[in-house]
Design an enzyme around this catalytic site. Structure first.
Site, short mmCIF file in Angstrom:
data_model
loop_
_atom_site.label_atom_id
_atom_site.label_comp_id
_atom_site.label_asym_id
_atom_site.label_seq_id
_atom_site.Cartn_x
_atom_site.Cartn_y
_atom_site.Cartn_z
N ASP A 1 -18.30 7.64 -17.65
CA ASP A 1 -19.06 7.03 -16.54
C ASP A 1 -19.63 5.68 -16.97
O ASP A 1 -20.24 4.97 -16.17
CB ASP A 1 -20.13 7.98 -15.97
CG ASP A 1 -21.14 8.42 -17.00
OD1 ASP A 1 -21.02 8.02 -18.18
OD2 ASP A 1 -22.09 9.16 -16.63
N SER A 2 -19.34 5.29 -18.23
CA SER A 2 -19.62 3.92 -18.66
C SER A 2 -18.84 2.93 -17.80
O SER A 2 -19.07 1.72 -17.88
CB SER A 2 -19.26 3.73 -20.15
OG SER A 2 -17.94 4.17 -20.39
N GLU B 1 -24.34 11.03 -29.43
CA GLU B 1 -24.45 9.57 -29.32
C GLU B 1 -25.74 9.07 -29.96
O GLU B 1 -26.82 9.64 -29.72
CB GLU B 1 -24.40 9.20 -27.82
CG GLU B 1 -24.53 7.69 -27.58
CD GLU B 1 -24.12 7.28 -26.17
OE1 GLU B 1 -23.61 8.11 -25.40
OE2 GLU B 1 -24.32 6.08 -25.86
N LYS C 1 -16.97 16.40 -19.07
CA LYS C 1 -18.09 16.18 -20.01
C LYS C 1 -19.40 16.10 -19.21
O LYS C 1 -19.47 15.39 -18.19
CB LYS C 1 -17.87 14.89 -20.82
CG LYS C 1 -19.04 14.58 -21.76
CD LYS C 1 -18.67 13.60 -22.85
CE LYS C 1 -18.64 12.15 -22.44
NZ LYS C 1 -19.93 11.62 -21.95
O1 KIV Z 1 -19.41 7.14 -20.59
C1 KIV Z 1 -18.97 6.98 -21.72
O2 KIV Z 1 -18.22 6.06 -22.03
C2 KIV Z 1 -19.38 7.93 -22.75
C3 KIV Z 1 -19.11 7.56 -24.17
C4 KIV Z 1 -20.03 6.48 -24.57
C5 KIV Z 1 -19.20 8.72 -25.08
O3 KIV Z 1 -19.95 8.94 -22.46
#
Ligand code: KIV
Length: 263
Positions: free
Chosen positions: A45-46, A181, A112
């Site tokens: 979700d980044s 993280e 996730k």
């Molecule tokens: O959203 C994302 O990219 C993540 C990673 C930073 C692990 O959760």
């Protein structure tokens, strides 16, 4: 072409072999990730930050995650495809089931979720119904406003013990993978040792079972580059070479180096 499953990662952990994960958001980069033999492709979700230009992951929706998951799936049949469930999409049992179903039907092989002990029942619910779950502990960006910023977590012994305790609860509830993280090296190492399931670190030191980076960070094109990342495009002729070098450096233990870690 050998496809990667959670069993592949489990046996890599057992043998002490490191593996690499990277975020993906679209078809073209996803193909490069497949061709670079990266073990895990994460539709993070980044994408709220690096694709949409938002200042957090909070505005990202389930439909957006499903859209990007479908695009990534079309480009990669090899890596294990994990997709994030976005902010508040798993706040009740019904939401968690319905939204995880949408993301899995878009092509994810695992979802996730961010959080600790409070998530145990949700992890159990999903996993009992055939939806593999990856936990996410330490710095959880969906809680940025509660955490008071993007800060290193688990710095003192009590906090570190709490993170390990909560990750063990998630494992017990059925989580098959954990992302940790932004924590000190020592916590990344202890967590990987304490859990039977593979642990993927980002800013968590060199001793986690796997590493993950945000694609735009490791290509050096993000607006702000966190300390724990490295620009793998430097000195390379192509993005493909940069992604391949990242995977090779993770597997050989050359990345992360001490300058990418928190003490
Ligand atoms: O959203 C994302 O990219 C993540 C990673 C930073 C692990 O959760």
């Amino acid at each position: 072409m050998k496809t990667i499953s959670i069993s592949t990662l489990n046996s890599m952990k057992e043998k002490g072999e490191k593996f690499a994960a990277i975020t993906a958001y679209d078809y073209t980069f996803s193909r490069l990730i497949e061709q670079s033999s990266i073990e895990v492709s994460l539709v993070g979700d980044s994408l709220g930050n690096v694709i949409q230009g938002r200042d957090s992951t909070i505005p990202v929706t389930v439909d957006e995650m499903a859209y990007h998951t479908a695009a990534v799936k079309r480009g990669n049949n090899r890596s294990l495809l994990v997709s994030d469930m976005p902010f508040m999409s798993y706040s009740t049992d019904v939401k968690a089931l319905d939204n995880a179903a949408l993301i899995m039907q878009a092509g994810a092989q695992m979802v996730k979720l961010e959080g600790g002990e409070w998530l145990a029942d949700t992890v159990f619910l999903l996993s009992e119904r055939g939806i593999p779950v990856c936990g996410h502990v330490g710095l959880t960006p969906q809680s940025v406003h509660k955490l008071g910023g993007y800060k290193v977590q688990g710095k003192d012994e009590a906090e570190a013990d709490q993170i390990i305790k909560e990750a063990l609860i998630l494992e017990e509830a059925g989580a098959e993978l954990i992302v940790v993280e932004c924590v000190p090296n020592s916590l990344g190492a202890s967590l990987s040792h304490a859990l039977n399931i593979p642990v993927i670190g980002i800013g968590a030191g060199a001793d986690t079972d796997g590493q993950v980076l945000v694609l735009h960070d490791m290509l050096g094109i993000s607006q702000r580059l966190p300390k724990f990342t490295k620009n793998f495009l430097t000195g390379k002729d192509s993005i493909q070479d940069a992604i391949t070098a990242y995977g090779d450096d993770v597997r050989s233990g050359n990345f992360p180096a001490s300058e990418h870690c928190f003490k």
